[in-house]
Design a protein around this motif. Sequence first.
Motif, PDB file in Angstrom:
ATOM      1  N   ARG A   1      12.167  15.025  -5.148  1.00 14.82           N
ATOM      2  CA  ARG A   1      11.869  16.453  -4.993  1.00 14.82           C
ATOM      3  C   ARG A   1      10.515  16.832  -5.582  1.00 14.82           C
ATOM      4  NH1 ARG A   1      15.184  17.616  -0.883  1.00 14.82           N
ATOM      5  NH2 ARG A   1      17.379  17.228  -1.390  1.00 14.82           N
ATOM      6  N   TRP A   2      10.247  16.378  -6.794  1.00 15.93           N
ATOM      7  CA  TRP A   2       8.945  16.688  -7.405  1.00 15.93           C
ATOM      8  C   TRP A   2       7.927  15.581  -7.150  1.00 15.93           C
ATOM      9  CZ3 TRP A   2       6.755  13.566 -11.252  1.00 15.93           C
ATOM     10  CH2 TRP A   2       7.598  12.585 -11.781  1.00 15.93           C
ATOM     11  N   LEU A   3       8.409  14.425  -6.721  1.00 10.00           N
ATOM     12  CA  LEU A   3       7.529  13.299  -6.401  1.00 10.00           C
ATOM     13  C   LEU A   3       8.091  12.568  -5.192  1.00 10.00           C
ATOM     14  CD1 LEU A   3       5.734  10.724  -8.567  1.00 10.00           C
ATOM     15  CD2 LEU A   3       7.441   9.865  -6.972  1.00 10.00           C
TER      16      LEU A   3
ATOM     17  N   GLY B   1      12.416  21.881  -6.741  1.00  5.86           N
ATOM     18  CA  GLY B   1      11.202  22.094  -5.960  1.00  5.86           C
ATOM     19  C   GLY B   1      11.287  23.282  -5.035  1.00  5.86           C
ATOM     20  N   GLU B   2      12.415  23.983  -5.043  1.00  7.25           N
ATOM     21  CA  GLU B   2      12.596  25.129  -4.142  1.00  7.25           C
ATOM     22  C   GLU B   2      11.582  26.220  -4.458  1.00  7.25           C
ATOM     23  OE1 GLU B   2      16.195  28.091  -2.600  1.00  7.25           O
ATOM     24  OE2 GLU B   2      16.574  26.568  -4.154  1.00  7.25           O
TER      25      GLU B   2
ATOM     26  N   ASP C   1       3.030  23.177  -3.263  1.00 10.85           N
ATOM     27  CA  ASP C   1       1.652  22.840  -3.614  1.00 10.85           C
ATOM     28  C   ASP C   1       1.612  21.363  -4.027  1.00 10.85           C
ATOM     29  OD1 ASP C   1      -1.008  22.953  -4.210  1.00 10.85           O
ATOM     30  OD2 ASP C   1      -0.757  23.985  -6.133  1.00 10.85           O
ATOM     31  N   TRP C   2       1.346  20.486  -3.053  1.00  8.65           N
ATOM     32  CA  TRP C   2       1.443  19.037  -3.271  1.00  8.65           C
ATOM     33  C   TRP C   2       0.073  18.402  -3.471  1.00  8.65           C
ATOM     34  CZ3 TRP C   2       6.148  16.595  -3.569  1.00  8.65           C
ATOM     35  CH2 TRP C   2       7.267  17.288  -3.085  1.00  8.65           C
ATOM     36  N   GLN C   3       0.028  17.443  -4.359  1.00  8.30           N
ATOM     37  CA  GLN C   3      -1.167  16.605  -4.521  1.00  8.30           C
ATOM     38  C   GLN C   3      -0.898  15.259  -3.838  1.00  8.30           C
ATOM     39  OE1 GLN C   3      -2.600  16.025  -8.556  1.00  8.30           O
ATOM     40  NE2 GLN C   3      -3.728  14.171  -8.000  1.00  8.30           N
ATOM     41  N   PHE C   4      -1.606  15.021  -2.723  1.00  8.83           N
ATOM     42  CA  PHE C   4      -1.407  13.798  -1.940  1.00  8.83           C
ATOM     43  C   PHE C   4      -2.460  12.744  -2.298  1.00  8.83           C
ATOM     44  CE2 PHE C   4       0.861  16.814   0.733  1.00  8.83           C
ATOM     45  CZ  PHE C   4       1.959  16.085   1.169  1.00  8.83           C
TER      46      PHE C   4
ATOM     47  N   GLU D   1       0.852  -1.183   0.000  1.00  2.00           N
ATOM     48  CA  GLU D   1       0.000   0.000   0.000  1.00  2.00           C
ATOM     49  C   GLU D   1       0.889   1.233   0.000  1.00  2.00           C
ATOM     50  OE1 GLU D   1      -3.632   0.108   2.464  1.00  2.00           O
ATOM     51  OE2 GLU D   1      -2.764   1.924   3.354  1.00  2.00           O
ATOM     52  N   CYS D   2       0.555   2.207  -0.848  1.00  2.00           N
ATOM     53  CA  CYS D   2       1.429   3.364  -1.042  1.00  2.00           C
ATOM     54  C   CYS D   2       0.704   4.688  -0.801  1.00  2.00           C
ATOM     55  CB  CYS D   2       1.971   3.395  -2.476  1.00  2.00           C
ATOM     56  SG  CYS D   2       2.770   1.866  -3.012  1.00  2.00           S
ATOM     57  N   TRP D   3       1.441   5.651  -0.265  1.00  4.86           N
ATOM     58  CA  TRP D   3       1.011   7.050  -0.357  1.00  4.86           C
ATOM     59  C   TRP D   3       1.945   7.758  -1.329  1.00  4.86           C
ATOM     60  CZ3 TRP D   3       4.523  10.779   0.615  1.00  4.86           C
ATOM     61  CH2 TRP D   3       5.547  10.549   1.560  1.00  4.86           C
ATOM     62  N   THR D   4       1.418   8.744  -2.014  1.00  2.31           N
ATOM     63  CA  THR D   4       2.210   9.489  -2.997  1.00  2.31           C
ATOM     64  C   THR D   4       1.945  10.978  -2.852  1.00  2.31           C
ATOM     65  OG1 THR D   4       0.475   9.319  -4.690  1.00  2.31           O
ATOM     66  CG2 THR D   4       2.165   7.594  -4.666  1.00  2.31           C
ATOM     67  N   ALA D   5       2.928  11.761  -3.250  1.00  4.18           N
ATOM     68  CA  ALA D   5       2.778  13.220  -3.271  1.00  4.18           C
ATOM     69  C   ALA D   5       3.488  13.752  -4.512  1.00  4.18           C
ATOM     70  CB  ALA D   5       3.365  13.832  -2.008  1.00  4.18           C
ATOM     71  N   VAL D   6       2.750  14.494  -5.338  1.00  2.61           N
ATOM     72  CA  VAL D   6       3.309  15.079  -6.554  1.00  2.61           C
ATOM     73  C   VAL D   6       3.282  16.599  -6.396  1.00  2.61           C
ATOM     74  CG1 VAL D   6       3.095  15.296  -9.053  1.00  2.61           C
ATOM     75  CG2 VAL D   6       2.469  13.136  -7.938  1.00  2.61           C
TER      76      VAL D   6
END
Length: 337
Positions: A322-324, A241-242, A246-249, A226-231
């Motif tokens: 960094r981006w994911l 990413g500096e 604004d992350w999509q979880f 089972e995974c969580w992700t953030a883009v």
Amino acid sequence: MIRTFVLLALLAAARGAPAAAQPVGGPIEKDLALFLDWFPGRYDNEQQVFWEPELKVPEEERHERIHSIFRPVTAPAFGDHVFYVEQFLDGDPSKIYRQRIYAVSADAGANAVRLKIYTPKKPEALAGAWRDPAPLKALRPSDATTVAGCDVLWRRQANQFLGSIADGACRVKSSRTGEDIVIDDDLVLTDSEIWISDRATTPEGAYVFGNKAGVPHKLKKVRPFECWTAVLRGAKHGDSGEGLDDWQFQRGGLLHDQGGELKLTTDETPARAIRLKLRRVEWPSGPNRPSLTLYVHEGDAKRATSYGWGEADAERLGINLRWLQASCTHAPERLWE
């Protein structure tokens, strides 16, 4: 005199030993218990398919990718030990090519574990029943067909079971041509793999199907994760990413360690397609250690954008580009999803 008394006392104690201390059942019942412990699960030969081009296996001898599910179910009309079987191609659950009911029992006369095969008359009504087996409870043998001579007999040898059909005994009509064909099958089962070598010929011996090199499909038991992700919205691969936050979880994503994929679609405009793939890599040669590897693919690209790895039997694996970001944890309770 004293020795005689002690001997008589020991004999009396032995005669009075409780029944629970005695062995239960014979060797075949013991083999059956082990078979029932090993057999349930989901299996996939994605790794075999992955390595064959690297090993320069001729195309006509390469294997298609198959996923086999053997789920224990309650279907009393078929016996005490029953499995629902569903097999599909290319890692796609919609590409079902076989559905069966297996009834497993100990056969002392044959000195084997007997697996009797039933084919449902209305397989489409049972598609996906490995996720929810409730419809199988009322199923009866009259709702399926079986063919004499097609039972698989499994015999334990060392730390594996070898399965086979009696030579020339399993004869059926081809659903494609309507002609008689002879089915043969040789199988190997361990606690972590099943090898399947099913093939068919005409009664005269002409090839119908099966691997032409005689190499079995080598399927490995899967472990679900089972995974969580953030883009990071607005960032691409290579960005630091500096200045962005604004992350999509997403939580609850599911894949497995035999080439399972988790597909993500961002809510940006235009949307981005991202795939995570998990593979327990076992090198076919050389000194490299097995490893659990998490790949990141963008769009339809076959080549991974990036990947990370850990111990082959790791319970958790993460990656941060960094981006994911992603973290995947072994979730055995989600095997039948």
